[in-house]
Design a protein around this motif. Structure first.
Motif, PDB file in Angstrom:
ATOM      1  N   ALA A 209     -41.859 -47.701  72.554  1.00  0.00           N
ATOM      2  CA  ALA A 209     -42.874 -48.558  71.936  1.00  0.00           C
ATOM      3  C   ALA A 209     -44.243 -47.902  71.996  1.00  0.00           C
ATOM      4  N   ARG A 210     -44.580 -47.345  73.137  1.00  0.00           N
ATOM      5  CA  ARG A 210     -45.903 -46.750  73.325  1.00  0.00           C
ATOM      6  C   ARG A 210     -46.089 -45.522  72.442  1.00  0.00           C
ATOM      7  N   GLU A 211     -45.039 -44.712  72.311  1.00  0.00           N
ATOM      8  CA  GLU A 211     -45.183 -43.452  71.579  1.00  0.00           C
ATOM      9  C   GLU A 211     -45.046 -43.615  70.065  1.00  0.00           C
ATOM     10  N   HIS A 212     -44.258 -44.593  69.615  1.00  0.00           N
ATOM     11  CA  HIS A 212     -43.911 -44.635  68.193  1.00  0.00           C
ATOM     12  C   HIS A 212     -44.268 -45.934  67.478  1.00  0.00           C
ATOM     13  N   TYR A 213     -44.593 -46.998  68.189  1.00  0.00           N
ATOM     14  CA  TYR A 213     -44.765 -48.279  67.522  1.00  0.00           C
ATOM     15  C   TYR A 213     -46.140 -48.909  67.709  1.00  0.00           C
ATOM     16  N   LEU A 214     -46.569 -49.051  68.950  1.00  0.00           N
ATOM     17  CA  LEU A 214     -47.778 -49.819  69.214  1.00  0.00           C
ATOM     18  C   LEU A 214     -49.007 -49.107  68.656  1.00  0.00           C
ATOM     19  N   GLN A 215     -49.877 -49.888  68.005  1.00  0.00           N
ATOM     20  CA  GLN A 215     -51.032 -49.337  67.313  1.00  0.00           C
ATOM     21  C   GLN A 215     -52.308 -50.073  67.726  1.00  0.00           C
ATOM     22  N   VAL A 216     -53.418 -49.384  67.549  1.00  0.00           N
ATOM     23  CA  VAL A 216     -54.744 -49.993  67.735  1.00  0.00           C
ATOM     24  C   VAL A 216     -55.211 -50.466  66.366  1.00  0.00           C
ATOM     25  N   THR A 217     -55.560 -51.736  66.273  1.00  0.00           N
ATOM     26  CA  THR A 217     -55.944 -52.315  64.985  1.00  0.00           C
ATOM     27  C   THR A 217     -57.442 -52.591  64.923  1.00  0.00           C
ATOM     28  N   GLY A 218     -57.901 -52.825  63.701  1.00  0.00           N
ATOM     29  CA  GLY A 218     -59.308 -53.195  63.536  1.00  0.00           C
ATOM     30  C   GLY A 218     -59.631 -54.480  64.252  1.00  0.00           C
ATOM     31  N   ALA A 219     -58.670 -55.416  64.292  1.00  0.00           N
ATOM     32  CA  ALA A 219     -58.903 -56.681  64.986  1.00  0.00           C
ATOM     33  C   ALA A 219     -59.122 -56.460  66.478  1.00  0.00           C
ATOM     34  N   ASP A 220     -58.508 -55.426  67.036  1.00  0.00           N
ATOM     35  CA  ASP A 220     -58.730 -55.137  68.462  1.00  0.00           C
ATOM     36  C   ASP A 220     -60.184 -54.779  68.717  1.00  0.00           C
ATOM     37  N   PHE A 221     -60.776 -54.005  67.806  1.00  0.00           N
ATOM     38  CA  PHE A 221     -62.183 -53.645  67.965  1.00  0.00           C
ATOM     39  C   PHE A 221     -63.073 -54.880  67.833  1.00  0.00           C
ATOM     40  N   ALA A 222     -62.701 -55.753  66.886  1.00  0.00           N
ATOM     41  CA  ALA A 222     -63.498 -56.963  66.699  1.00  0.00           C
ATOM     42  C   ALA A 222     -63.437 -57.856  67.939  1.00  0.00           C
ATOM     43  N   THR A 223     -62.241 -57.959  68.536  1.00  0.00           N
ATOM     44  CA  THR A 223     -62.098 -58.765  69.744  1.00  0.00           C
ATOM     45  C   THR A 223     -62.892 -58.153  70.891  1.00  0.00           C
ATOM     46  N   ALA A 224     -62.844 -56.826  70.998  1.00  0.00           N
ATOM     47  CA  ALA A 224     -63.566 -56.164  72.075  1.00  0.00           C
ATOM     48  C   ALA A 224     -65.082 -56.352  71.946  1.00  0.00           C
ATOM     49  N   ALA A 225     -65.543 -56.442  70.706  1.00  0.00           N
ATOM     50  CA  ALA A 225     -66.985 -56.599  70.472  1.00  0.00           C
ATOM     51  C   ALA A 225     -67.425 -58.063  70.587  1.00  0.00           C
ATOM     52  N   GLY A 226     -66.468 -58.955  70.773  1.00  0.00           N
ATOM     53  CA  GLY A 226     -66.820 -60.359  70.925  1.00  0.00           C
ATOM     54  C   GLY A 226     -67.104 -61.041  69.600  1.00  0.00           C
TER      55      GLY A 226
END
Length: 374
Positions: free
Chosen positions: A357-374
């Motif tokens: 999962a870590r190597e081939h599937y899981l991705q960082v999305t734009g929504a993750d950045f939005a959540t991190a920025a509050g």
């Protein structure tokens, strides 16, 4: 060493320059072998192992004295017949055998069918790897493709080791790099809005379900769609005692991982995003229909090709088709599950281990950045 054979004639074995202790040891072996010949019996297992381990010259001297049968000069195993035999007796599925036959054909093309297995060196493996990279039908092969070919070449020669056609530890491909990192440039997260657009462009309920099972169910397409039946769908039952039965679930068979222990199937929730498309397809299915997705059934021994039509649907939705059409849909669901649930549930529901999962599937999305920025 002199002795009297079964025919009462004197015979001798020249031992050469060896220690007295070794000479005494060999004398005992000669005496026991001769006694077995006189009695018409076979040597003990220990003496048989000793004989098999004799150096070629000494074995010849024992044979010349009539103590043992001469060794047969074994014809060296050659690449072409070995590859053909290995592929023919391989118990794998049709696609696995197809890939092995393809790799075997490349090995024979490069080395020649009559090339002795023992003569192929690590340097030859290096040159074969370089040839693979530049001899593709459309020019250069990608490193991941070359790695898969080299992995199967290593598999061939591992089998040759086990059959003692080459010496143990002499697999010429054992140092070849057969695994490559996932190409992140080909990963794409399919957003909920994009998914809705594609679903709206699908021509019928079955195509909407194909898309939904990949994007919202995380199923492999077509291998996990083909065996899925309506009996595998356990609809939500609010009156059930078990919360799992209350929510609903489906039983998914996984041909890709069935050779791993306890990985031949898994239970997947009827996610809220997925359930409406299952219900729609069920209500429009013809009476007596067993398969949930009839289009996913293999034809003429080949897997169904759903990707071409799905890319046309994606274009009809006003989007540009992304690489690895169905894999990225599955990866998008895996990413969402990993975000919202504990890691062991992502592995359980999607059907792969945490490392994959870590190597081939899981991705960082734009929504993750939005959540991190509050």
């Amino acid at each position: 060493m002199r002795f009297v054979g079964p025919d009462r004639t004197r015979r001798s074995v020249i031992l050469g320059k060896i220690s007295k202790r070794s000479a005494t040891d060999l004398a005992g072996l000669i005496d026991r072998l001769n006694a077995a010949n006189i009695a018409g019996t076979v040597p003990s297992d220990e003496d048989a192992r000793r004989v098999a381990a004799l150096p070629e010259v000494m074995h010849g001297r024992f044979a010349a004295a009539g103590l043992i049968a001469p060794r047969r000069a074994a014809k060296p195993a050659t690449l072409g017949p070995f590859v053909a035999d290995y592929v023919d007796r391989h118990p794998g599925k049709h696609l696995t055998v197809y890939h092995l036959r393809n790799t075997g054909g490349l090995l024979v093309e490069y080395f020649g069918a009559e090339r002795p297995l023992r003569s192929i060196t690590r340097g030859d493996a290096d040159r074969f790897a370089a040839w693979l990279a530049t001899s593709g039908r459309n020019g250069n092969r990608k490193p991941a493709t070359v790695g898969r070919y080299l992995g199967r070449a290593k598999q061939f020669f591992h089998a040759a080791e086990r059959d003692e056609l080459i010496d143990a530890g002499r697999n010429p491909f054992k140092d070849q790099k057969t695994a490559t990192k996932a190409d992140k440039s080909r990963q794409r997260f399919i957003t909920p809005e994009e998914a809705r657009r594609v679903l709206a462009a699908c021509p019928d309920a079955e195509w909407r379900l194909i898309f939904a099972l990949a994007r919202y169910g995380g199923l492999r397409v077509p291998s996990e769609l083909a065996p899925l039946t309506w009996d595998d769908i356990h609809w939500p039952d609010p009156s059930a005692a078990d919360p799992k039965d209350q929510a609903g679930w489906m039983f998914v068979r996984s041909p890709k991982t069935e050779h791993h222990e306890d990985k031949e199937s898994r239970v997947v929730p009827l996610f809220g995003d997925l359930l409406p498309y299952l219900e729609e397809a069920y209500h429009v299915a013809r009476p007596g229909t067993v398969a949930v997705v009839p289009r996913a059934a293999p034809r003429n021994g080949r897997k169904a090709n759903l990707g071409t039509q799905m890319n046309r649907i994606i274009e009809r939705a006003g989007l540009v088709p992304w690489p690895k059409t169905f894999t990225n849909l599955r990866a998008s669901r895996a990413t969402e599950i990993a975000r919202d649930f504990p890691a062991h549930l992502e592995s359980e529901w999607i059907g792969h281990d945490a490392k994959t999962a870590r190597e081939h599937y899981l991705q960082v999305t734009g929504a993750d950045f939005a959540t991190a920025a509050g």
